[in-house]
Design a protein around this motif. Sequence first.
Motif, short mmCIF file in Angstrom:
data_model
loop_
_atom_site.label_atom_id
_atom_site.label_comp_id
_atom_site.label_asym_id
_atom_site.label_seq_id
_atom_site.Cartn_x
_atom_site.Cartn_y
_atom_site.Cartn_z
N PHE A 3 -6.43 4.90 9.15
CA PHE A 3 -5.41 5.10 7.99
C PHE A 3 -4.43 6.37 8.59
O PHE A 3 -3.40 6.34 8.36
CB PHE A 3 -6.15 5.80 6.86
CG PHE A 3 -6.59 4.44 6.01
CD1 PHE A 3 -6.41 3.23 6.03
CD2 PHE A 3 -7.65 4.92 4.81
CE1 PHE A 3 -6.71 2.33 5.35
CE2 PHE A 3 -8.15 3.64 4.14
CZ PHE A 3 -7.70 2.75 4.39
N ALA A 16 4.06 0.37 6.57
CA ALA A 16 3.49 1.65 6.20
C ALA A 16 4.20 2.48 4.95
O ALA A 16 3.58 3.11 4.21
CB ALA A 16 3.74 2.51 7.55
N LEU A 40 -2.04 5.43 1.51
CA LEU A 40 -2.57 6.19 2.82
C LEU A 40 -2.93 7.59 2.49
O LEU A 40 -3.75 8.09 3.13
CB LEU A 40 -1.51 5.86 3.91
CG LEU A 40 -1.24 4.28 4.22
CD1 LEU A 40 -0.27 3.98 5.11
CD2 LEU A 40 -2.78 4.00 4.94
N ARG A 91 -2.04 4.99 10.85
CA ARG A 91 -0.86 4.25 10.40
C ARG A 91 0.03 5.28 9.49
O ARG A 91 1.30 5.11 9.46
CB ARG A 91 -1.47 3.25 8.96
CG ARG A 91 -2.13 2.10 9.56
CD ARG A 91 -2.57 1.33 8.33
NE ARG A 91 -1.55 0.82 7.49
CZ ARG A 91 -1.87 0.09 6.46
NH1 ARG A 91 -3.12 -0.07 6.19
NH2 ARG A 91 -0.74 -0.08 5.67
N LEU A 92 -0.55 6.42 9.01
CA LEU A 92 0.33 7.65 8.66
C LEU A 92 1.31 8.07 9.62
O LEU A 92 2.47 8.37 9.67
CB LEU A 92 -0.67 8.71 7.99
CG LEU A 92 -0.65 8.22 6.36
CD1 LEU A 92 -1.49 9.84 5.95
CD2 LEU A 92 0.53 8.44 5.91
N ASP A 124 2.91 1.27 1.83
CA ASP A 124 1.48 1.83 1.62
C ASP A 124 1.51 3.39 1.52
O ASP A 124 0.26 3.62 1.61
CB ASP A 124 0.48 1.01 2.49
CG ASP A 124 0.57 -0.41 2.27
OD1 ASP A 124 0.95 -0.86 1.08
OD2 ASP A 124 0.10 -1.01 3.14
N GLU A 125 2.58 4.13 1.67
CA GLU A 125 2.56 5.46 1.96
C GLU A 125 1.44 6.19 0.85
O GLU A 125 0.86 7.08 1.30
CB GLU A 125 3.92 6.14 1.99
CG GLU A 125 3.96 7.49 2.36
CD GLU A 125 5.27 7.94 2.33
OE1 GLU A 125 5.47 9.15 2.81
OE2 GLU A 125 6.20 7.15 2.02
#
Length: 559
Positions: free
Chosen positions: A333, A183, A190, A336-337, A186-187
Amino acid sequence: MLTALSIRDVVLIDRLDLSFDTGLSVFTGETGAGKSILLDALGLALGARADAGLIRAEAAQAVVTASFVVGATHPAYALLDHHGIAGGEDILLRRIVARDGKSRALINDQPVGAALLRRVADLLIEIQGQHAQIGLSDAATQRNMLDDYGVDRALRDTVASFHASWQAAEAARHDAAAALAEAQRDEDFLRHAVDELATLAPRNGEEDDLAASRQHLQGAERRAEAIGNALGELAPRERRSAGPAATLRSAARALARIAEAEQGPVIGQALAAIERAEEALSEAETLLSRAASEAEADPRGLEAIEERLFALRAMARKHGVTAPELPGLLDHFAARLATLDAGTASLQQCEAAAHAARGEYITAAAALTGARDQAAARLSRAVGRELPPLKLDRARFVVERSALPEAQWGPRGADAVRFLIATNPGDAPGALDRVASGGELSRLLLALNVVLAGESPVGTLIFDEVDSGIGGATAAAVGERLARIAQATQVLVVTHSPQVAARAGAHFQVAKASGRSRAQTLVTRLPAEARREEIARMLAGETITDAAREAAASLLAGA
């Protein structure tokens, strides 16, 4: 226990069927009679390496079958069930070896691999001897023997349970750390994707709704155009073009100039028809005007719908999904955040749980270590007491326990166990297979089996010439200990010692018979009188004397 052994076409054995009882059974015979052939044949059934050289000269294949009977809870049944092999009252191990060296292994007449055959056999029977593959040098085997001797099963199970919990907690910690790291990588993506999708705010089923509205509005434009054209024909906007209504009015005025008296019935009917047509045209114009107002095209609405539809589809292409999947993608998404936002706390919880589980395991493993230290001391003393009568009075047996590095901790604890022996005073104890000679190792194994009798799931022990190189009181001590083991476990012994043979409950004589074309190995179960004669032969050699017979009778009576 081993109940039966069937041998077909192995070296000098043409056809042999033996049955066995509980207790102690011995095999005796002159050197070269074929006692080793029996063990080689049995080894085939137990999964030993196939060798075409074991096949009798005139035969196409060799077949050996060993039959065992064990209790319903024996671990062999669990192993068979795990591999989908039907169990029964007996467990049959069969090996077929062909001339080309290829072999087939069967358990309960179901084909299996040789490796599985060996695994099952290892739970049923154990062959020990100075030339046999005994497996005693294996550290895991030595630890298991120590545990079976003097460590509470419940404590071992507790350690295994805590280890499983610790590993599960470590796996959860690893997964949480991996999810957080992913995570974090990919922050930026995202957050941008969530903002972009949240701004677009796709709804479930929105694409289908927009496509339907678009189709409807596109149809309305076509309908408005058709109605306009029809109205244009009924009421032309250009004054120079006379519409059908004006034409009808002109026709009616022309007919009206004729005096009613002169019109006649036909003209009156024509005038009435014209008037009706004029009324119908007027009604049609009114209806079309109303339809035109209702079907008025909405180009701005159509444009807005198309822009929204195109925006949804463009976003779907960007993320490699379909438009209906966009709401779910936004949720994914966002989740995941949320993992990123809550990931640190979750990882900390997982780390705390793993630390606690490790602590529980360490505590239980430490208790197991203490129990092993106590059992090691007792086992060392118990085996040591058995050594002097076995002509190992100068030997010192030591069970050594040492701590394993954490990377090697496992469900069986954090300890390594080694059996060590020093055969001479002043020597440092060393590994069994490096320090002890073949005969010493055989007698040490005997001492261990005496102490550990009944603790192993193995129901049959075979000793191959455990009495090699000894005689007199030492041989008598060996025989006495074999008989003690046989009270808890079936024991089969290949022996040259009359003192050992006299202890047996069943006595098999192995002999070589020479025929006209070839020699054969025969195995006979001896009755009482023949047994006395065989023990007398073992005492006297080729010429059996009355004194040897009396000594044999004395040995049998003393046993």
